[in-house]
Write a protein that holds these residues in place. Structure first.
Motif, PDB file in Angstrom:
ATOM      1  N   UNK A 131       0.838  -1.196   0.000  1.00 51.31           N
ATOM      2  CA  UNK A 131       0.000   0.000   0.000  1.00 51.31           C
ATOM      3  C   UNK A 131       0.876   1.250   0.000  1.00 51.31           C
ATOM      4  N   UNK A 132       1.904   1.247   0.804  1.00 53.49           N
ATOM      5  CA  UNK A 132       2.825   2.376   0.855  1.00 53.49           C
ATOM      6  C   UNK A 132       3.457   2.629  -0.516  1.00 53.49           C
ATOM      7  N   UNK A 133       3.831   1.564  -1.200  1.00 53.18           N
ATOM      8  CA  UNK A 133       4.451   1.699  -2.527  1.00 53.18           C
ATOM      9  C   UNK A 133       3.510   2.373  -3.527  1.00 53.18           C
ATOM     10  N   UNK A 134       2.201   2.174  -3.367  1.00 56.01           N
ATOM     11  CA  UNK A 134       1.231   2.807  -4.263  1.00 56.01           C
ATOM     12  C   UNK A 134       1.192   4.326  -4.080  1.00 56.01           C
ATOM     13  N   UNK A 135       1.672   4.799  -2.941  1.00 54.39           N
ATOM     14  CA  UNK A 135       1.657   6.232  -2.631  1.00 54.39           C
ATOM     15  C   UNK A 135       3.062   6.845  -2.660  1.00 54.39           C
ATOM     16  N   UNK A 136       4.001   6.200  -3.306  1.00 54.52           N
ATOM     17  CA  UNK A 136       5.373   6.707  -3.366  1.00 54.52           C
ATOM     18  C   UNK A 136       5.592   7.458  -4.669  1.00 54.52           C
ATOM     19  N   UNK A 137       4.853   8.509  -4.880  1.00 58.27           N
ATOM     20  CA  UNK A 137       4.934   9.271  -6.121  1.00 58.27           C
ATOM     21  C   UNK A 137       6.262  10.002  -6.256  1.00 58.27           C
ATOM     22  N   UNK A 138       6.833  10.420  -5.151  1.00 59.00           N
ATOM     23  CA  UNK A 138       8.104  11.150  -5.206  1.00 59.00           C
ATOM     24  C   UNK A 138       9.121  10.621  -4.197  1.00 59.00           C
ATOM     25  N   UNK A 139       8.977   9.364  -3.797  1.00 59.72           N
ATOM     26  CA  UNK A 139       9.964   8.743  -2.920  1.00 59.72           C
ATOM     27  C   UNK A 139       9.342   7.962  -1.779  1.00 59.72           C
ATOM     28  N   UNK A 140      10.216   7.264  -1.039  1.00 56.48           N
ATOM     29  CA  UNK A 140       9.773   6.387   0.046  1.00 56.48           C
ATOM     30  C   UNK A 140       9.823   7.070   1.403  1.00 56.48           C
ATOM     31  N   UNK A 141      10.035   8.355   1.470  1.00 51.34           N
ATOM     32  CA  UNK A 141      10.184   9.062   2.732  1.00 51.34           C
ATOM     33  C   UNK A 141       8.894   9.004   3.563  1.00 51.34           C
ATOM     34  N   UNK A 142       9.037   9.254   4.839  1.00 43.41           N
ATOM     35  CA  UNK A 142       7.900   9.379   5.755  1.00 43.41           C
ATOM     36  C   UNK A 142       8.208  10.503   6.735  1.00 43.41           C
ATOM     37  N   UNK A 143       7.224  11.142   7.298  1.00 43.56           N
ATOM     38  CA  UNK A 143       5.806  10.952   7.053  1.00 43.56           C
ATOM     39  C   UNK A 143       5.376  11.581   5.733  1.00 43.56           C
ATOM     40  N   UNK A 144       4.406  10.926   5.102  1.00 47.12           N
ATOM     41  CA  UNK A 144       3.762  11.455   3.895  1.00 47.12           C
ATOM     42  C   UNK A 144       2.292  11.661   4.242  1.00 47.12           C
ATOM     43  N   UNK A 145       1.756  12.815   3.903  1.00 43.69           N
ATOM     44  CA  UNK A 145       0.374  13.146   4.236  1.00 43.69           C
ATOM     45  C   UNK A 145      -0.375  13.479   2.956  1.00 43.69           C
ATOM     46  N   UNK A 146      -1.466  12.766   2.716  1.00 41.32           N
ATOM     47  CA  UNK A 146      -2.264  12.952   1.509  1.00 41.32           C
ATOM     48  C   UNK A 146      -3.676  13.393   1.866  1.00 41.32           C
ATOM     49  N   UNK A 147      -4.124  14.491   1.260  1.00 46.80           N
ATOM     50  CA  UNK A 147      -5.528  14.883   1.343  1.00 46.80           C
ATOM     51  C   UNK A 147      -6.222  14.186   0.176  1.00 46.80           C
ATOM     52  N   UNK A 158      -2.990  20.430  -4.465  1.00 42.85           N
ATOM     53  CA  UNK A 158      -2.896  21.236  -3.249  1.00 42.85           C
ATOM     54  C   UNK A 158      -1.468  21.358  -2.724  1.00 42.85           C
ATOM     55  N   UNK A 159      -0.567  20.577  -3.275  1.00 38.91           N
ATOM     56  CA  UNK A 159       0.799  20.523  -2.763  1.00 38.91           C
ATOM     57  C   UNK A 159       1.733  21.343  -3.634  1.00 38.91           C
ATOM     58  N   UNK A 160       2.712  22.001  -3.011  1.00 38.89           N
ATOM     59  CA  UNK A 160       3.683  22.773  -3.804  1.00 38.89           C
ATOM     60  C   UNK A 160       4.588  21.834  -4.597  1.00 38.89           C
ATOM     61  N   UNK A 161       5.063  22.334  -5.706  1.00 31.95           N
ATOM     62  CA  UNK A 161       5.986  21.541  -6.527  1.00 31.95           C
ATOM     63  C   UNK A 161       7.367  21.609  -5.877  1.00 31.95           C
ATOM     64  N   UNK A 162       7.699  20.574  -5.162  1.00 32.60           N
ATOM     65  CA  UNK A 162       9.015  20.463  -4.530  1.00 32.60           C
ATOM     66  C   UNK A 162       9.417  19.005  -4.546  1.00 32.60           C
ATOM     67  N   UNK A 163      10.638  18.725  -4.130  1.00 31.61           N
ATOM     68  CA  UNK A 163      11.138  17.353  -4.222  1.00 31.61           C
ATOM     69  C   UNK A 163      10.316  16.379  -3.385  1.00 31.61           C
ATOM     70  N   UNK A 164      10.114  16.677  -2.116  1.00 34.15           N
ATOM     71  CA  UNK A 164       9.327  15.804  -1.243  1.00 34.15           C
ATOM     72  C   UNK A 164       7.964  16.467  -1.028  1.00 34.15           C
ATOM     73  N   UNK A 165       7.167  16.362  -2.034  1.00 30.59           N
ATOM     74  CA  UNK A 165       5.899  17.085  -2.137  1.00 30.59           C
ATOM     75  C   UNK A 165       4.929  16.788  -0.992  1.00 30.59           C
TER      76      UNK A 165
END
Length: 188
Positions: A131-147, A158-165
Motif C-alpha cells: 500500500x505504501x508503494x502505491x503512494x510513493x509518487x516522489x519517494x519512500x520518505x515518511x511521514x507522507x500526508x495525503x488529502x 494542493x501541494x507545492x511543486x518540490x522534491x518531497x511534495x
C-alpha cells in the motif's frame, strides 16, 4: 515506555541490593538473580509491546490524542465515501524520527479541532509495504500526508511543486493549511 522499564529496573536493583544485604552476601552473591530478572523483564516487556491499544492501525507510535478518531486504510476510505467526507492519509514508520516529531503536530489543539470534518487514516509503511508503494509518487520518505476526496482520489494540486511534495512539515500550521485547502476544495 522506556522510562517505565528504567523505573522497574531500578526497583529490581534496589530489591536485590536489600536482599543481598539481609542475607549477608555483599555485592556479588545474588547478581545472577538480578540478571535473570532483568532479562525476563525486558523479554516479556518487548513481547507485550504490540498488544497495546494502538496495535491495529499504528503500532509503535501513538499519533495524536484520543479526540482524533483514527481509522485504518480500508475502513477509513469506506467511511469517507459513505459520509462524503475528505480524508487525510498519513504514512509513517515507527523507526522514523520525523514521524515521532509529527505526532506532536497531531496533538496540537487546533489540529485536533480541524480534524473533525475529515476521516483521519494512518498507515504503517512497514506493516503495509504494498500500500505504501502505491503512494510513493516522489519517494519512500515518511511521514507522507495525503488529502483525498471521498472517492479516494488524491488532491495532488494542493501541494507545492518540490522534491518531497507530500512531506508537509513538522509544524501545526503546515497541516492546518493543507486541511483548510482540502476543505475549500470540497466546497467547489
Amino acid at each position: 515506555m522506556r522510562k517505565k522499564y528504567d523505573e522497574e529496573e531500578e526497583e529490581l536493583k534496589q530489591f536485590y541490593r536489600s536482599t543481598e544485604q539481609r542475607e549477608g552476601r555483599g555485592q556479588g552473591g545474588g547478581s545472577h538473580r538480578y540478571i535473570i530478572a532483568s532479562f525476563l523483564l525486558v523479554f516479556f516487556g518487548l513481547i507485550s509491546l504490540p498488544l497495546g491499544r494502538d496495535c491495529s492501525a499504528m503500532t509503535g507510535i501513538y499519533f495524536g490524542r484520543e479526540e482524533i478518531a483514527w481509522k485504518g486504510y480500508k475502513e477509513g476510505l469506506a467511511q469517507a465515501k459513505r459520509e462524503g467526507k475528505p480524508a487525510l492519509v498519513i504514512f509513517y514508520s515507527e523507526t522514523c524520527s520525523a514521524c515521532k516529531r509529527y505526532k506532536g503536530v497531531l496533538q496540537d489543539k487546533d489540529v485536533v479541532e480541524a480534524s473533525a470534518p475529515f476521516v483521519m487514516i494512518r498507515v504503517n509503511t512497514r506493516q503495509q509495504p504494498k500500500l505504501s508503494a502505491q503512494y510513493q509518487f516522489d519517494g519512500r520518505y515518511v511521514p507522507r500526508t495525503f488529502a483525498v476526496f471521498p472517492d479516494g482520489r488524491i488532491m495532488h494540486h494542493l501541494y507545492p511543486a518540490k522534491r518531497y511534495k507530500y512531506f508537509i512539515g513538522l509544524e501545526p500550521e503546515h497541516l492546518l493549511s493543507l486541511m483548510e485547502k482540502a476543505q475549500a476544495e470540497m466546497e467547489h
